[in-house]
Design a protein around this motif. Structure first.
Motif, PDB file in Angstrom:
ATOM      1  N   HIS A   4      48.034 -44.376  62.086  1.00 15.66           N
ATOM      2  CA  HIS A   4      46.632 -44.332  61.691  1.00 15.66           C
ATOM      3  C   HIS A   4      46.219 -42.877  61.528  1.00 15.66           C
ATOM      4  O   HIS A   4      46.308 -42.088  62.470  1.00 15.66           O
ATOM      5  CB  HIS A   4      45.749 -44.984  62.754  1.00 15.66           C
ATOM      6  CG  HIS A   4      45.840 -46.471  62.780  1.00 15.66           C
ATOM      7  ND1 HIS A   4      44.884 -47.262  63.361  1.00 15.66           N
ATOM      8  CD2 HIS A   4      46.765 -47.330  62.272  1.00 15.66           C
ATOM      9  CE1 HIS A   4      45.211 -48.545  63.231  1.00 15.66           C
ATOM     10  NE2 HIS A   4      46.359 -48.602  62.577  1.00 15.66           N
ATOM     11  N   THR A   5      45.761 -42.526  60.341  1.00 12.81           N
ATOM     12  CA  THR A   5      45.202 -41.194  60.114  1.00 12.81           C
ATOM     13  C   THR A   5      43.725 -41.352  59.765  1.00 12.81           C
ATOM     14  O   THR A   5      43.318 -42.337  59.157  1.00 12.81           O
ATOM     15  CB  THR A   5      45.936 -40.461  58.986  1.00 12.81           C
ATOM     16  OG1 THR A   5      45.823 -41.205  57.768  1.00 12.81           O
ATOM     17  CG2 THR A   5      47.402 -40.282  59.333  1.00 12.81           C
ATOM     18  N   THR A   6      42.936 -40.370  60.139  1.00 12.92           N
ATOM     19  CA  THR A   6      41.492 -40.514  60.010  1.00 12.92           C
ATOM     20  C   THR A   6      40.839 -39.148  59.898  1.00 12.92           C
ATOM     21  O   THR A   6      41.432 -38.129  60.285  1.00 12.92           O
ATOM     22  CB  THR A   6      40.912 -41.261  61.231  1.00 12.92           C
ATOM     23  OG1 THR A   6      39.492 -41.326  61.127  1.00 12.92           O
ATOM     24  CG2 THR A   6      41.272 -40.560  62.528  1.00 12.92           C
ATOM     25  N   GLY A   7      39.626 -39.139  59.378  1.00 12.31           N
ATOM     26  CA  GLY A   7      38.857 -37.908  59.332  1.00 12.31           C
ATOM     27  C   GLY A   7      37.411 -38.187  59.024  1.00 12.31           C
ATOM     28  O   GLY A   7      37.080 -39.113  58.270  1.00 12.31           O
ATOM     29  N   GLY A   8      36.528 -37.396  59.603  1.00  9.29           N
ATOM     30  CA  GLY A   8      35.120 -37.519  59.297  1.00  9.29           C
ATOM     31  C   GLY A   8      34.806 -37.095  57.875  1.00  9.29           C
ATOM     32  O   GLY A   8      33.789 -37.489  57.297  1.00  9.29           O
ATOM     33  N   ASP A   9      35.713 -36.293  57.282  1.00 11.91           N
ATOM     34  CA  ASP A   9      35.604 -35.911  55.880  1.00 11.91           C
ATOM     35  C   ASP A   9      37.017 -35.789  55.323  1.00 11.91           C
ATOM     36  O   ASP A   9      38.018 -35.967  56.041  1.00 11.91           O
ATOM     37  CB  ASP A   9      34.826 -34.609  55.711  1.00 11.91           C
ATOM     38  CG  ASP A   9      35.394 -33.454  56.529  1.00 11.91           C
ATOM     39  OD1 ASP A   9      36.638 -33.373  56.680  1.00 11.91           O
ATOM     40  OD2 ASP A   9      34.615 -32.639  57.033  1.00 11.91           O
ATOM     41  N   CYS A  46      38.420 -42.719  56.089  1.00 12.93           N
ATOM     42  CA  CYS A  46      37.681 -41.466  55.936  1.00 12.93           C
ATOM     43  C   CYS A  46      36.183 -41.718  56.036  1.00 12.93           C
ATOM     44  O   CYS A  46      35.684 -42.761  55.599  1.00 12.93           O
ATOM     45  CB  CYS A  46      37.998 -40.841  54.574  1.00 12.93           C
ATOM     46  SG  CYS A  46      37.340 -39.173  54.346  1.00 12.93           S
ATOM     47  N   GLY A  47      35.481 -40.756  56.632  1.00 13.83           N
ATOM     48  CA  GLY A  47      34.034 -40.818  56.665  1.00 13.83           C
ATOM     49  C   GLY A  47      33.455 -40.788  55.251  1.00 13.83           C
ATOM     50  O   GLY A  47      34.007 -40.150  54.358  1.00 13.83           O
TER      51      GLY A  47
END
Length: 407
Positions: free
Chosen positions: A122-127, A150-151
């Motif tokens: 799982h990869t994620t980011g607020g931007d 992504c955000g």
């Protein structure tokens, strides 16, 4: 050989794992996972009050008959609570079978089809920039496939699967609250922004990286069809849960407009839930889990049906599943001729390893099953005494005007 007793344990490091231990008169025991995320006490109570009393005195080698005893013998069949409880029993019985034979469980299916099973992180980011950094971090860890969330500009940054401000996007796992958190969703903003995310990913990482995305049931069928068509150019490995899974006929509309691979099924708990979409080849990956889908016996039937219809496996593997469930799926992954990929979130904290010791391991984007007899996972009851049940809830979702929406 007879079953003499069984016990249920609830609790774990950061999760309410529900662990079943079945004992026999020959000292051999088996382990199963009955963790129904954020409803953990329900399968535990069902096991304790209704199923375990019926197990005592049965021969654990007769797992097929025992499975049907609990499934066909119940007038009110299926459902996540019953199937999760039955699944734990079934895992434990296969664990016992393997230990009796002195073989890992996958050998009882017909042996290995592969040495390691590809997993995705799982990869994620607020931007976008935070997401790209998260992907790069996981590539450095050897992952060949990543799920990206992504955000969305104009929406709260701590929505589904997204690390909020101040959270570590490289080690982010959704934390559930003591009462349901309310998230805000805006479909138009999501549909406008997400294609730009995949464009940036391909620009930076090229086409070899396997990219997955989870819509999490948020789109209407027409929206999902248009979205899938637009994303074809970015060569996604799969698009997960584009619409609510209950409306399987909606998948026909998506198929008519897009060739993007579709993955569905983590909320299903029986063959009958996914039979139509497999037979009609409306999906490309089946996302059931061995815990929620009634254990190894029933999951293997689903995998066999999927194989006939060119559908590959993509088992659910969020941290709500204990290492016992992940081991059960690991043995199925090693065997399945139609294996696709396995969801994988690192459970290997020192606390989790102490509670569930095993020699299964991750290396270079692959999950490897040990050759230990049975499922290859043990359970330390002394460690279990450190943990107790703590109530948690999934979030709920509302549109910006307050209307309830799909989580």
């Amino acid at each position: 050989m007879k079953i003499t007793s069984a016990e249920v344990f609830v609790g774990g490091p950061g999760k309410n794992y529900v662990t079943l231990k079945i004992m026999t008169d020959q000292g051999i025991y088996g382990l199963g996972d009955a963790t129904l995320n954020n409803r953990e006490t329900l399968p535990a109570k069902y096991l304790q009050d209704y199923l375990i009393p019926c197990l005592i005195g049965k021969d654990p080698r007769n797992s097929e008959d025992i499975w049907n005893f609990f499934y066909r013998g119940a007038y009110f069949r299926r459902g996540p609570i019953a199937m999760t409880a039955i699944g734990a029993i079934d895992m434990a019985l296969w664990d016992i079978k393997g230990k009796i034979a002195g073989l890992p469980v996958h050998q009882l299916f017909g042996g290995k089809s592969r040495e390691g099973a590809m997993v995705y992180a799982h990869t994620t980011g607020g931007d976008i920039e935070q997401l790209l950094d998260s992907i790069a971090h996981h590539q450095e860890q050897g992952y060949q496939a990543v799920r990206v969330q992504c955000g969305i500009p104009g929406m709260p940054k701590d929505g589904y699967g997204v690390a909020g401000d101040g959270e570590d996007a490289n080690h982010f796992i959704t934390q559930y609250g003591e009462l349901p958190k309310e998230e805000i969703w805006d479909t138009d903003k999501y549909l406008r922004f997400m294609p730009t995310v995949f464009e940036k990913i391909r620009e930076r990482f090229g086409n070899d990286l396997k990219v997955l995305h989870d819509v999490h049931h948020r789109l209407l069928p027409r929206e999902a069809a248009a979205f899938a068509k637009e994303l074809e150019q970015y060569n996604l490995y799969w698009l997960e849960d584009p619409t609510p899974a209950e409306d399987q006929s909606a998948l026909k509309l998506i198929r008519q407009h897009s060739t993007i691979p579709i993955a569905i099924g983590e909320v299903f708990n029986s063959l009958w839930d996914c039979k139509q979409m497999i037979q009609d080849e409306l999906i490309d990956f089946i996302r059931i889990s061995a815990t929620y889908a009634g254990g190894i016996t029933h999951t293997k039937r689903i995998v066999d049906l999927a194989h006939i219809h060119n559908v590959r496996t993509g088992f659910h593997g969020a941290p709500s599943h204990s290492p016992i469930s992940m081991a059960a799926q690991g043995h199925l992954n090693a065997w399945a001729p139609n294996f696709g990929i396995q969801e994988y979130l690192v459970l290997g904290t020192p606390e989790c390893d102490a509670l569930f010791p095993s020699d299964h391991h991750y290396k270079n984007g692959m999950f490897h099953i040990s050759d230990a007899p049975g499922l290859g996972v043990d359970f330390d009851e002394n460690q279990a005494q450190r943990y107790s049940y703590e109530r948690r809830y999934h979030p709920v979702v509302r549109l910006q005007d307050g209307t309830m929406w799909n989580y």
